[in-house]
Design an enzyme around this catalytic site. Structure first.
Site, PDB file in Angstrom:
ATOM      1  N   ASP A  25       0.823  -1.213   0.000  1.00 16.26           N
ATOM      2  CA  ASP A  25       0.000   0.000   0.000  1.00 16.26           C
ATOM      3  C   ASP A  25       0.858   1.265   0.000  1.00 16.26           C
ATOM      4  O   ASP A  25       0.542   2.250  -0.667  1.00 16.26           O
ATOM      5  CB  ASP A  25      -0.904   0.029   1.234  1.00 16.26           C
ATOM      6  N   LEU A  75     -36.756  -8.418 -13.089  1.00 14.45           N
ATOM      7  CA  LEU A  75     -36.948  -9.860 -13.270  1.00 14.45           C
ATOM      8  C   LEU A  75     -38.198 -10.317 -12.543  1.00 14.45           C
ATOM      9  O   LEU A  75     -38.571  -9.759 -11.515  1.00 14.45           O
ATOM     10  CB  LEU A  75     -35.755 -10.616 -12.686  1.00 14.45           C
ATOM     11  N   GLU A 105     -26.422 -17.552 -12.330  1.00 16.21           N
ATOM     12  CA  GLU A 105     -25.485 -16.692 -11.595  1.00 16.21           C
ATOM     13  C   GLU A 105     -26.146 -16.199 -10.318  1.00 16.21           C
ATOM     14  O   GLU A 105     -27.263 -16.591 -10.006  1.00 16.21           O
ATOM     15  CB  GLU A 105     -25.024 -15.537 -12.490  1.00 16.21           C
ATOM     16  N   LYS A 107     -27.897 -13.550  -7.631  1.00 15.84           N
ATOM     17  CA  LYS A 107     -28.698 -12.320  -7.605  1.00 15.84           C
ATOM     18  C   LYS A 107     -28.161 -11.452  -6.478  1.00 15.84           C
ATOM     19  O   LYS A 107     -28.406 -11.704  -5.306  1.00 15.84           O
ATOM     20  CB  LYS A 107     -30.174 -12.630  -7.396  1.00 15.84           C
ATOM     21  N   GLU A 165     -24.488  -4.505 -10.817  1.00 14.91           N
ATOM     22  CA  GLU A 165     -24.974  -4.203  -9.476  1.00 14.91           C
ATOM     23  C   GLU A 165     -23.854  -3.569  -8.642  1.00 14.91           C
ATOM     24  O   GLU A 165     -22.744  -4.104  -8.583  1.00 14.91           O
ATOM     25  CB  GLU A 165     -25.429  -5.515  -8.812  1.00 14.91           C
ATOM     26  N   LYS A 282     -30.679 -17.420 -16.664  1.00 11.06           N
ATOM     27  CA  LYS A 282     -30.912 -16.719 -17.927  1.00 11.06           C
ATOM     28  C   LYS A 282     -30.701 -17.706 -19.067  1.00 11.06           C
ATOM     29  O   LYS A 282     -29.710 -18.458 -19.055  1.00 11.06           O
ATOM     30  CB  LYS A 282     -29.930 -15.554 -18.080  1.00 11.06           C
ATOM     31  N   CYS A 418     -26.315 -10.951  37.383  1.00 12.02           N
ATOM     32  CA  CYS A 418     -26.941 -11.394  38.619  1.00 12.02           C
ATOM     33  C   CYS A 418     -25.830 -11.620  39.635  1.00 12.02           C
ATOM     34  O   CYS A 418     -24.847 -12.299  39.355  1.00 12.02           O
ATOM     35  CB  CYS A 418     -27.708 -12.686  38.369  1.00 12.02           C
ATOM     36  N   CYS A 425     -28.084 -18.857  42.347  1.00  9.97           N
ATOM     37  CA  CYS A 425     -28.937 -18.629  41.189  1.00  9.97           C
ATOM     38  C   CYS A 425     -29.067 -19.904  40.362  1.00  9.97           C
ATOM     39  O   CYS A 425     -28.078 -20.421  39.838  1.00  9.97           O
ATOM     40  CB  CYS A 425     -28.370 -17.493  40.335  1.00  9.97           C
TER      41      CYS A 425
END
Ligand code: IVH
Length: 678
Positions: A25, A75, A105, A107, A165, A282, A418, A425
């Site tokens: 980087d 779709l 593929e 979605k 997308e 598709k 508690c 308990c």
């Protein structure tokens, strides 16, 4: 400048599309800075695909409109297997063919976007909008490093509109929300909302600071290059052009193969690095796609096969609290039953009081409930528009709902507890016992939660040691317990006595001491007496010598092991178990303390010095009046003077009364364990 632009773009592609960074980087940053300087000096020579455009530009007054030359459609959805049979039948009928070939593929659960490239250069991006016109988000899309500003290769089309997308990876979403939280700003409910919120910023510098990603899955306008023959061919071409396409895809024939793909992806859904809400089938050949055409706004050649939603809306009927094995009080939302993530959900954890406040969940609210994969359901947050006027805020009860002991929350901790402890308990007792017998702890096979519940409720056991005192008659008195299963429980208990120090420490259920810590403790101290000694002396400061043990963990271990009930239980259990990892035994002829010299000084809180001396001698130790290099331990009480100072000077181990008692107890228990074993 041209060289730097090209090189930096190559590294961006390797990092953001291929997941294979090529340079550190810091080196990237250095080259980037150099390009920035050159561009400032020579603004006329800035390349259209310079990575410096990715940092965002001055805010826009508003988004302009873009008109899609080829409309962006949606779709049809399918949920059931038979929907897919029907889809396949309609496709085959429409094509007049025996068999159809599909490309399947993912979605993606993000936002649809159209990217326009002219002669290989990115020029415009538009959201879907109403399908015909959307918003011009060019400046924002430019900041997404997975999207190339220039297509790869020399044979690029004159015009290409890439459909795909925009989404946010889960890890980037979590980091964003963490930052939002720290800055006191609103958190996003899910990665899709975060992606949408980040893309719809008029200030593209904000978009640039949010890590968005992109996958290409379709095509709009195309000029100056032949259309590929198939959808899978289109995706391969995109890949060659440097566009990110999803690797999880395949070509299939027939509904059965499509369903197999759906199930396979369904199993892997939770472990994918981004959210998907289904898969898409598709028809692969684009010629066949054209022949099938569209009904209203959706294609006949494709269908979205959706997964059960991971999020749903429901009502909070109440917020109650649960008591965990360490006494932790967890607020739990009781919900109107809702089907989410494939199961019916009635409860969802709210983790702790702070979380309830932060999410502002109230009784009566309509909330988003999320269940992803096998993860336990959680309340994402309320839908504020639907908050009723009489919605009630959660109040942490003052006392434990199980045992009535006060609930306390140390100021520096998020979790209320508690204060009853496992001795008072029932919830903690049961939780502790369930943990004790669990597979990774002492591992008593077949001793399930319900059996523990019964045994505790019928007062037949109180501590883990009591388990080893059960006999067949007692077990047979339980509900649904036959001869055979009673014997199985006894056999499993017997088998569990052969154990290791690691398992034993872990089985105690000490707060903050998980398996890793238990292993480190066992490895470092080698035996129980040494651990008890280190844990009880001086607030457990010696525990800090163990690799990876910090003050918080050391303190919990110290607090646990200096509690008299806990210490008594540990010592009792130690006589019942048989170490299989060499973690024994401090016995020598004449007693576990033979060869050890003690000096007692100052006033001990509960014992007289003579009593203490007698206990030491009973185990073979010697008590002496003066401190020397040969002294093994100095036991110091209040107002200890020169002897203590001398011990400190010589680096001799110093015990307080509790430390001495712990040492004596553990030596005793190791002796009797050794006796029993022989
Ligand atoms: S194809 C004409 N493929 O789902 C068909 N859409 O309801 C155009 N989506 O708006 C869409 N992943 O936002 C296609 N692999 C994929 C997809 C996908 C997600 C979204 C897209 C679209 C919506 C369709």
């Amino acid at each position: 400048m041209a060289w730097l632009t090209q090189e930096l773009n190559r590294h961006i592609y390797a990092y953001h599309v291929q997941d294979a960074p090529t340079i550190p980087d810091a080196e990237y940053d250095r080259m980037f800075g150099e390009l920035q300087q050159l561009e400032a000096a020579h603004p006329d020579a800035v390349s259209v695909d310079s990575p410096t455009f990715r940092v965002g530009a001055a805010p826009l007054p508003e988004f302009k409109q873009v008109t899609h030359s080829v409309p962006m459609l949606s779709l049809n959805n399918a949920f059931a297997d038979e929907d897919i049979d029907n889809f396949d039948r309609r496709v085959r009928e429409g094509l007049g063919a025996e068999e159809a070939l599909y490309c399947a593929e993912l979605k993606f659960d993000g936002l649809a976007i159209s990217l326009r490239y002219e002669h290989g250069v990115f020029v415009q991006a538009g959201t879907r909008g109403d399908g015909a016109t959307g918003e011009d988000v060019t400046a924002n899309i430019r900041t997404i490093r997975a999207i190339p500003l220039r297509l790869h290769g020399d044979k690029v089309p004159a015009v290409l509109e890439v459909r795909g997308e925009v989404l946010m990876f889960k890890a980037d979403f979590n980091r964003l929300n963490e930052r939002q939280r720290e800055a006191g700003q609103k958190e996003y409910a899910n990665p899709r909302n975060a992606a949408a919120g980040s893309l719809r910023q008029l200030d593209s510098r904000i978009t640039s600071s949010r890590k968005l990603s992109f996958f290409a899955y379709g095509v709009g306008a195309l000029e100056g290059a032949p259309m590929p023959l198939s959808h899978s061919g289109l995706l391969d071409w995109y890949q060659a052009l440097g566009l990110p396409v999803c690797k999880e895809r395949g070509t299939f024939t027939g509904a059965q193969q499509l369903l197999a793909f759906y199930r396979d992806i369904g199993k892997r859904r939770a472990s994918l690095p981004y959210d998907i809400d289904g898969v898409v089938y598709k028809v692969d050949r684009l010629e066949d796609q054209q022949q099938l055409g569209f009904v209203s706004r959706a294609p006949r050649f494709a269908i979205a096969h959706k997964f059960p939603a991971e999020e749903a809306l429901t009502k909070v009927l109440d917020i109650e609290v649960q008591v965990g094995r360490t006494g932790a009080i967890t607020p739990v939302a009781r919900l109107e039953t809702v089907f989410v993530g494939g199961v019916n959900v009635n409860n969802a954890t709210l983790h702790n009081e702070g979380e309830v406040r932060r999410k502002d969940v109230r009784i009566g609210d309509t909330v988003i409930v999320r269940r992803a994969g096998d993860v336990i359901p959680e309340v994402v947050g309320p839908v504020l528009e639907r908050r009723p006027l009489d919605a009630r805020e959660f109040a942490m009860p003052a006392v434990c709902p199980v045992c009535g002991s006060p609930i306390v929350r140390p100021e520096d901790e998020a979790v209320a507890r508690c204060s009853g402890g496992w001795t008072h308990c029932g919830a903690q007792k049961k939780g502790g016992l369930m943990h004790f017998v669990s597979r990774r702890a002492i591992d008593v096979e077949g001793l399930g939660d319900q059996l523990i519940e019964q045994l505790v409720d019928k007062n037949m056991i109180h501590t883990a040691a009591d388990l080893y005192k059960l006999d067949k008659a007692k077990l047979l008195s339980l509900d649904r317990m036959a001869e055979k299963s009673a014997q199985n429980v006894l056999d499993a208990l017997e088998k569990s006595r052969d154990t290791t120090l690691t398992r034993f420490i872990y089985s105690l259920g000490i707060r903050n001491a998980g398996e890793g810590t238990s292993k480190a403790l066992a490895a470092h101290f080698g035996n129980l007496p040494a651990l008890l000694h280190a844990a009880t002396w001086e607030g457990g400061i010696q525990l800090l010598e163990v690799p990876d043990i910090g003050p918080v963990v050391a303190r919990s271990i110290h607090e646990f092991l200096t509690d008299p009930d806990n210490l008594a239980l540990v010592n009792e259990l130690a006589t019942m178990l048989r170490w299989q990892d060499g973690a024994h035994v401090m016995t020598a002829a004449g007693g576990g303390l033979s060869g050890k010299t003690f000096v007692l000084t100052g006033t001990l809180p509960t014992m007289g010095r003579d009593d203490a001396g007698a206990l030491i001698e009973a185990l073979g130790g010697k008590v002496s009046g003066s401190v020397s290099k040969k002294t093994s331990y100095v036991v110091a009480g209040a107002d200890a003077g020169s002897k203590l100072a001398k011990a400190q000077e010589l680096g001799i181990t110093i015990l307080d009364e509790a430390g001495l008692l712990a040492l004596l107890e553990s030596v005793k228990s190791q002796e009797s364990a050794a006796d029993e074993a022989s």
